[in-house]
Design a protein around this motif. Structure first.
Motif, PDB file in Angstrom:
ATOM      1  N   UNK A  20      41.978  48.414  42.844  1.00  0.00           N
ATOM      2  CA  UNK A  20      42.065  48.851  44.242  1.00  0.00           C
ATOM      3  C   UNK A  20      41.100  48.082  45.138  1.00  0.00           C
ATOM      4  N   UNK A  21      39.926  47.773  44.631  1.00  0.00           N
ATOM      5  CA  UNK A  21      38.988  46.976  45.425  1.00  0.00           C
ATOM      6  C   UNK A  21      39.558  45.576  45.644  1.00  0.00           C
ATOM      7  N   UNK A  22      40.125  44.998  44.610  1.00  0.00           N
ATOM      8  CA  UNK A  22      40.721  43.672  44.753  1.00  0.00           C
ATOM      9  C   UNK A  22      41.905  43.687  45.715  1.00  0.00           C
ATOM     10  N   UNK A  23      42.606  44.829  45.755  1.00  0.00           N
ATOM     11  CA  UNK A  23      43.759  44.954  46.646  1.00  0.00           C
ATOM     12  C   UNK A  23      43.345  45.095  48.104  1.00  0.00           C
ATOM     13  N   UNK A  24      42.362  45.973  48.369  1.00  0.00           N
ATOM     14  CA  UNK A  24      41.989  46.276  49.749  1.00  0.00           C
ATOM     15  C   UNK A  24      40.825  45.440  50.283  1.00  0.00           C
ATOM     16  N   UNK A  25      40.079  44.832  49.378  1.00  0.00           N
ATOM     17  CA  UNK A  25      38.953  43.978  49.780  1.00  0.00           C
ATOM     18  C   UNK A  25      39.021  42.664  49.002  1.00  0.00           C
ATOM     19  N   UNK A  26      40.043  41.866  49.249  1.00  0.00           N
ATOM     20  CA  UNK A  26      40.291  40.659  48.437  1.00  0.00           C
ATOM     21  C   UNK A  26      39.191  39.611  48.487  1.00  0.00           C
ATOM     22  N   UNK A  27      38.354  39.626  49.506  1.00  0.00           N
ATOM     23  CA  UNK A  27      37.278  38.636  49.594  1.00  0.00           C
ATOM     24  C   UNK A  27      36.014  39.052  48.859  1.00  0.00           C
TER      25      UNK A  27
END
Length: 243
Positions: free
Chosen positions: A120-127
């Motif tokens: 979910x972090x990679x999805x919503x905060x890709x940077x």
């Protein structure tokens, strides 16, 4: 910075916004910082466990994560400005990490939950660069978790081992790190991973989030017993003029 002492714990007189600004500054300057968001349950546990109290006193910031703490500070005529929760601080720090491309380490929760949090972090905060992770199931006496964090060299380490483990782990290991913000986030991984739903705004805004959690998780009733005990201790000590 001003502090308000409640049953031996020095709560930082700080708002959510100011804390986030301070933590961002620590990251920019390459400094270390240890943050605890404490509720009445943590206060009661610390007063019954000397080693835990020592761990808490190593923190740079101790915020009021619980309406009981706010009410106690008001009773003492030294009101803390507002609740500052681990979940809310984590979300704001993730937004800053997304903008600044900071590196993070995730520590805690069940392996399946941890994988969902990472996704979910990679999805919503890709940077945001997740430089490492480890679940909360490890032998404290025989583990290399601290070494993994040290090698990963993150800007932010979110520790979701639950109280009192998360505070003790940071206190025991923080001296070996050269930099980084270490934030205790309790059950925030369960929320971010979609396992637990956070209380709706109505419950939070009316200071009854604790009731929502109890209704959703009746097994928490034993933990909730800390609330009346905390209130009794605060009132008793206030009447005695010991606070």
């Amino acid at each position: 910075m001003k502090h308000v002492k409640i049953m031996g714990i020095p709560f930082t007189h700080i708002t959510h916004r100011t804390l986030v600004q301070k933590l961002e500054e620590h990251i920019r300057l390459g400094e270390k910082s240890f943050i605890i968001t404490a509720n009445p349950e943590i206060v009661m546990h610390a007063n019954a466990d000397y080693e835990y109290m020592r761990s808490i006193h190593k923190a740079n910031y101790i915020t009021a994560d619980g309406i009981g703490i706010i009410r106690a500070s008001q009773l003492m005529k030294e009101p803390l400005p507002e609740r500052v929760t681990g979940y809310d601080v984590m979300i704001d720090m993730l937004e800053i990490a997304e903008k600044e491309q900071y590196k993070i380490f995730l520590l805690g929760a069940h392996p399946d939950v941890l994988n969902r949090v990472e996704a979910n972090i990679q999805k919503y905060y890709p940077n945001v660069e997740i430089v490492g992770k480890h679940d909360g199931y490890f032998d404290w006496n025989h583990n290399d978790v601290a070494e993994q964090v040290k090698e990963a060299n993150p800007d932010l380490t979110f520790v979701a081992l639950g109280a009192p483990k998360q505070e003790k782990w940071i206190a025991q290991n923080i001296d070996q790190f050269e930099k980084g913000v270490f934030l205790c986030v309790g059950g925030s991984f369960d929320v971010i991973g979609g396992v637990v739903k956070r209380a709706p705004a109505y419950w939070r805004n009316n200071d009854i989030e604790w009731l929502y959690r109890l209704l959703k998780q009746p097994k928490r009733w034993r933990r909730m017993l800390a609330l009346p005990r905390f209130a009794y201790r605060v009132i008793k000590q206030k009447l005695k003029g010991c606070l």
